[in-house]
Design a protein around this motif. Structure first.
Motif, mmCIF file in Angstrom:
data_model
loop_
_atom_site.group_PDB
_atom_site.id
_atom_site.type_symbol
_atom_site.label_atom_id
_atom_site.label_comp_id
_atom_site.label_asym_id
_atom_site.label_seq_id
_atom_site.Cartn_x
_atom_site.Cartn_y
_atom_site.Cartn_z
ATOM 1 N N THR A 1 0.834 -1.208 0.000
ATOM 2 C CA THR A 1 0.000 0.000 0.000
ATOM 3 C C THR A 1 0.866 1.255 0.000
ATOM 4 O OG1 THR A 1 -1.745 -1.189 1.180
ATOM 5 C CG2 THR A 1 -1.841 1.206 1.247
ATOM 6 N N THR A 2 1.912 1.232 0.807
ATOM 7 C CA THR A 2 2.823 2.379 0.873
ATOM 8 C C THR A 2 3.539 2.586 -0.455
ATOM 9 O OG1 THR A 2 3.143 2.005 3.237
ATOM 10 C CG2 THR A 2 4.789 3.362 2.121
ATOM 11 N N ALA A 3 3.999 1.507 -1.074
ATOM 12 C CA ALA A 3 4.693 1.620 -2.357
ATOM 13 C C ALA A 3 3.772 2.192 -3.431
ATOM 14 C CB ALA A 3 5.232 0.256 -2.787
ATOM 15 N N ALA B 1 1.104 4.062 -2.883
ATOM 16 C CA ALA B 1 0.804 5.452 -2.518
ATOM 17 C C ALA B 1 1.950 6.385 -2.880
ATOM 18 C CB ALA B 1 0.487 5.548 -1.033
ATOM 19 N N LEU B 2 3.183 5.931 -2.690
ATOM 20 C CA LEU B 2 4.338 6.783 -2.954
ATOM 21 C C LEU B 2 4.726 6.850 -4.432
ATOM 22 C CD1 LEU B 2 6.693 5.854 0.045
ATOM 23 C CD2 LEU B 2 5.386 7.984 -0.275
ATOM 24 N N PHE B 3 4.657 5.704 -5.112
ATOM 25 C CA PHE B 3 5.197 5.635 -6.471
ATOM 26 C C PHE B 3 4.157 5.338 -7.552
ATOM 27 C CE2 PHE B 3 8.451 3.919 -3.494
ATOM 28 C CZ PHE B 3 9.328 4.995 -3.537
ATOM 29 N N GLU C 1 0.375 5.218 -9.712
ATOM 30 C CA GLU C 1 -0.503 6.165 -10.398
ATOM 31 C C GLU C 1 -1.943 5.816 -10.051
ATOM 32 O OE1 GLU C 1 0.201 5.896 -14.591
ATOM 33 O OE2 GLU C 1 2.360 5.713 -14.305
ATOM 34 N N ASN D 1 -0.429 -0.738 -11.097
ATOM 35 C CA ASN D 1 0.508 -0.645 -9.976
ATOM 36 C C ASN D 1 0.986 -2.018 -9.500
ATOM 37 O OD1 ASN D 1 0.466 2.242 -9.670
ATOM 38 N ND2 ASN D 1 -1.650 2.010 -8.979
ATOM 39 N N PHE E 1 4.486 -2.320 -8.056
ATOM 40 C CA PHE E 1 4.663 -1.763 -6.716
ATOM 41 C C PHE E 1 4.075 -2.695 -5.655
ATOM 42 C CE2 PHE E 1 4.498 2.041 -9.503
ATOM 43 C CZ PHE E 1 5.842 2.368 -9.411
#
Length: 176
Positions: free
Chosen positions: A36-38, A40-42, A44, A49, A52
């Motif tokens: 989830t963090t990946a 959210a950060l990287f 689209e 995704n 990620f």
């Protein structure tokens, strides 16, 4: 040096199931948070995704491996699982040289006979701990025959410790 310890099979299975559930839940939480963090950060919004998400799971696997060896391995709640792993690893080290062990046992080599006795005792305990009774009758016959041979030669049959020097001695004997 690994030593076979007396252990209640039911308690062992209950405790290893508990530690497995704990590890699985920690892994799932880490994988979800990191994925989830990946994203959210990287990632689209509305985009692909997957990489990620997979990256988050991969990092969770690495983090769990580090936690297992660095933190959890020595925790009391992991002790039965660690013992089971060490027992199986010790048995595998004997299995890897079993053809040399059996050849030396046929020559009544005391070291090989002790090694085979440890293997029998360890395998018997592993079957008991894992509730695997399928091969137990065959193993019991082999154990009894080998124990009788050891007793006839005056060798101690209580071989609950795996001495690494025994493995080396059997390997050295086979190479000569």
């Amino acid at each position: 040096m690994f030593e076979i310890l007396p252990m209640n099979a039911e308690t062992f299975r209950r405790q290893t199931r508990r530690s497995t559930v704990i590890i699985a839940l920690i892994f799932l939480a880490l994988a979800m948070v990191l994925s989830t963090t990946a994203v959210a950060l990287f990632g689209e919004p509305g985009g692909d995704n997957l990489r990620f998400n997979v990256g988050g799971v991969f990092v969770a696997v690495l983090l769990m491996a580090a936690l297992m060896r660095g933190r959890f391995w020595n925790e009391a709640w992991m002790a039965p699982a660690v013992y089971g792993w060490r027992l199986k690893r010790s048995l595998m080290s004997v299995t890897n040289v079993m053809h040399q062990v059996t050849a030396a046992v046929e020559k009544q080599d005391p070291t090989a006979m002790k090694l085979l006795r440890f293997y029998h005792l360890g395998l018997s305990q592993m079957h008991e701990l894992d509730a695997n009774s399928s091969d137990h009758s065959q193993l019991t016959r082999e154990m009894d025959q080998h124990k009788a041979r050891m007793e006839a030669l005056g060798l101690d049959t209580e071989q609950t410790r795996l001495n690494p020097a025994w493995l080396e001695a059997v390997k050295q004997q086979a190479s000569h």
